[in-house]
Design a protein around this motif. Structure first.
Motif, PDB file in Angstrom:
ATOM      1  N   HIS A 270       2.869  -1.504 -37.242  1.00  0.00           N
ATOM      2  CA  HIS A 270       1.768  -2.306 -36.715  1.00  0.00           C
ATOM      3  C   HIS A 270       1.599  -2.051 -35.220  1.00  0.00           C
ATOM      4  CE1 HIS A 270       1.663  -4.412 -40.485  1.00  0.00           C
ATOM      5  NE2 HIS A 270       2.853  -4.951 -40.305  1.00  0.00           N
ATOM      6  N   ASN A 271       0.380  -2.277 -34.761  1.00  0.00           N
ATOM      7  CA  ASN A 271       0.071  -2.262 -33.334  1.00  0.00           C
ATOM      8  C   ASN A 271      -0.977  -3.330 -33.081  1.00  0.00           C
ATOM      9  OD1 ASN A 271      -2.340  -1.107 -34.263  1.00  0.00           O
ATOM     10  ND2 ASN A 271      -2.073   0.812 -33.169  1.00  0.00           N
ATOM     11  N   VAL A 272      -1.270  -3.562 -31.831  1.00  0.00           N
ATOM     12  CA  VAL A 272      -2.353  -4.467 -31.440  1.00  0.00           C
ATOM     13  C   VAL A 272      -3.275  -3.662 -30.538  1.00  0.00           C
ATOM     14  CG1 VAL A 272      -3.024  -6.589 -30.246  1.00  0.00           C
ATOM     15  CG2 VAL A 272      -0.883  -6.520 -31.530  1.00  0.00           C
ATOM     16  N   VAL A 273      -4.549  -3.584 -30.937  1.00  0.00           N
ATOM     17  CA  VAL A 273      -5.549  -2.847 -30.184  1.00  0.00           C
ATOM     18  C   VAL A 273      -6.674  -3.824 -29.843  1.00  0.00           C
ATOM     19  CG1 VAL A 273      -7.124  -0.875 -30.205  1.00  0.00           C
ATOM     20  CG2 VAL A 273      -4.971  -0.753 -31.488  1.00  0.00           C
ATOM     21  N   VAL A 274      -6.857  -4.107 -28.557  1.00  0.00           N
ATOM     22  CA  VAL A 274      -7.904  -5.015 -28.098  1.00  0.00           C
ATOM     23  C   VAL A 274      -9.130  -4.163 -27.772  1.00  0.00           C
ATOM     24  CG1 VAL A 274      -8.560  -6.798 -26.439  1.00  0.00           C
ATOM     25  CG2 VAL A 274      -6.153  -6.556 -27.129  1.00  0.00           C
ATOM     26  N   ILE A 275     -10.255  -4.503 -28.412  1.00  0.00           N
ATOM     27  CA  ILE A 275     -11.450  -3.669 -28.340  1.00  0.00           C
ATOM     28  C   ILE A 275     -12.551  -4.381 -27.554  1.00  0.00           C
ATOM     29  CG2 ILE A 275     -13.196  -2.502 -29.749  1.00  0.00           C
ATOM     30  CD1 ILE A 275     -10.998  -2.402 -31.969  1.00  0.00           C
TER      31      ILE A 275
ATOM     32  N   ILE B 200      -7.188  -5.625 -33.358  1.00  0.00           N
ATOM     33  CA  ILE B 200      -6.903  -5.158 -34.714  1.00  0.00           C
ATOM     34  C   ILE B 200      -5.574  -4.406 -34.739  1.00  0.00           C
ATOM     35  CG2 ILE B 200      -9.378  -4.899 -35.206  1.00  0.00           C
ATOM     36  CD1 ILE B 200      -8.913  -1.811 -35.052  1.00  0.00           C
ATOM     37  N   CYS B 201      -5.092  -4.172 -35.940  1.00  0.00           N
ATOM     38  CA  CYS B 201      -4.035  -3.198 -36.170  1.00  0.00           C
ATOM     39  C   CYS B 201      -4.753  -1.956 -36.667  1.00  0.00           C
ATOM     40  CB  CYS B 201      -3.031  -3.677 -37.210  1.00  0.00           C
ATOM     41  SG  CYS B 201      -1.783  -2.412 -37.597  1.00  0.00           S
ATOM     42  N   SER B 202      -4.559  -0.828 -35.985  1.00  0.00           N
ATOM     43  CA  SER B 202      -5.289   0.385 -36.348  1.00  0.00           C
ATOM     44  C   SER B 202      -4.520   1.299 -37.305  1.00  0.00           C
ATOM     45  CB  SER B 202      -5.680   1.158 -35.081  1.00  0.00           C
ATOM     46  OG  SER B 202      -4.528   1.602 -34.396  1.00  0.00           O
ATOM     47  N   PHE B 203      -3.347   0.872 -37.765  1.00  0.00           N
ATOM     48  CA  PHE B 203      -2.609   1.645 -38.772  1.00  0.00           C
ATOM     49  C   PHE B 203      -3.475   1.722 -40.028  1.00  0.00           C
ATOM     50  CE2 PHE B 203       0.725   2.540 -41.877  1.00  0.00           C
ATOM     51  CZ  PHE B 203       1.557   3.410 -41.187  1.00  0.00           C
ATOM     52  N   PRO B 204      -3.519   2.861 -40.695  1.00  0.00           N
ATOM     53  CA  PRO B 204      -4.437   3.039 -41.837  1.00  0.00           C
ATOM     54  C   PRO B 204      -4.404   1.900 -42.863  1.00  0.00           C
ATOM     55  CG  PRO B 204      -3.397   5.115 -41.308  1.00  0.00           C
ATOM     56  CD  PRO B 204      -2.736   4.073 -40.447  1.00  0.00           C
ATOM     57  N   GLY B 205      -5.578   1.346 -43.101  1.00  0.00           N
ATOM     58  CA  GLY B 205      -5.766   0.305 -44.102  1.00  0.00           C
ATOM     59  C   GLY B 205      -5.517  -1.114 -43.634  1.00  0.00           C
TER      60      GLY B 205
ATOM     61  N   ILE C 136      -9.561  -1.922 -24.587  1.00  0.00           N
ATOM     62  CA  ILE C 136      -9.119  -2.634 -23.392  1.00  0.00           C
ATOM     63  C   ILE C 136      -7.609  -2.506 -23.214  1.00  0.00           C
ATOM     64  CG2 ILE C 136      -8.923  -4.938 -22.351  1.00  0.00           C
ATOM     65  CD1 ILE C 136     -11.629  -5.533 -23.859  1.00  0.00           C
ATOM     66  N   ALA C 137      -6.881  -2.614 -24.313  1.00  0.00           N
ATOM     67  CA  ALA C 137      -5.420  -2.535 -24.273  1.00  0.00           C
ATOM     68  C   ALA C 137      -4.907  -2.203 -25.665  1.00  0.00           C
ATOM     69  CB  ALA C 137      -4.827  -3.866 -23.803  1.00  0.00           C
ATOM     70  N   ALA C 138      -3.751  -1.552 -25.718  1.00  0.00           N
ATOM     71  CA  ALA C 138      -3.148  -1.238 -27.012  1.00  0.00           C
ATOM     72  C   ALA C 138      -1.637  -1.107 -26.858  1.00  0.00           C
ATOM     73  CB  ALA C 138      -3.727   0.059 -27.568  1.00  0.00           C
ATOM     74  N   THR C 139      -0.926  -1.651 -27.821  1.00  0.00           N
ATOM     75  CA  THR C 139       0.520  -1.457 -27.874  1.00  0.00           C
ATOM     76  C   THR C 139       0.783  -0.132 -28.588  1.00  0.00           C
ATOM     77  OG1 THR C 139       0.843  -2.467 -30.057  1.00  0.00           O
ATOM     78  CG2 THR C 139       0.898  -3.944 -28.142  1.00  0.00           C
ATOM     79  N   GLY C 140       2.019   0.296 -28.547  1.00  0.00           N
ATOM     80  CA  GLY C 140       2.450   1.388 -29.404  1.00  0.00           C
ATOM     81  C   GLY C 140       2.647   0.857 -30.807  1.00  0.00           C
TER      82      GLY C 140
END
Length: 151
Positions: free
Chosen positions: A68-73, A132-137, A104-108
């Protein structure tokens, strides 16, 4: 009485700007789980505030199959487009390079038992920003939330 004096001094320093924003920064801790949901789906923040999002993944599944990751868009970006393109960006931790200017920001990525974090300055413009979590699905399964920026 000493601790009260110390607290009063810290508050006075914060209001006068002597204490850096890093000392006043907030940390939002969340968990990503195998059900592809974040434990925190709403974050409220003020314009220009500095926050840290700290994500811990709880999973027994190997990282290559469940991370999982956190991607702020950015609020003006097409989140579906960013998510779709990012699913194909395996070599870039599932962050589509062509959309990096809308992020805007994203974790690994964090596999089971791992913790990742990102510190960033909240946008000055009020509104709702999706994360969002950008990991597939994962995004299509509902792994998302809202950063609500309010005065």
């Amino acid at each position: 009485m000493k601790s009260l004096t110390k607290i009063t001094l810290i508050i006075a320093l914060i209001f006068t700007g002597v204490v850096s924003s890093a000392m006043a920064q907030r940390t939002i801790e969340m968990v990503g789980m195998d059900n592809m949901k974040f434990s925190v789906t709403t974050i409220e923040a003020t314009p220009g505030e500095e926050i840290t999002i700290k994500l811990t993944t709880k999973s027994q599944i190997p990282k290559q199959a469940m991370a999982h990751n956190v991607v702020v868009i950015d609020k003006d970006a097409d989140v579906d487009e960013v998510a779709q393109a990012s699913m194909r960006a395996r070599d870039n931790d599932y962050i589509a390079p062509e959309y990096e200017d809308e992020i805007i920001a994203a974790t690994g990525l964090a596999g089971g038992g791992e913790t990742v974090e990102v510190t960033f300055t909240v946008p000055e413009e009020t509104g709702d920003y999706q994360y969002i979590c950008s990991f597939p699905g994962h995004y299509s399964a509902g792994m998302k939330g809202i950063l609500k920026v309010r005065e």
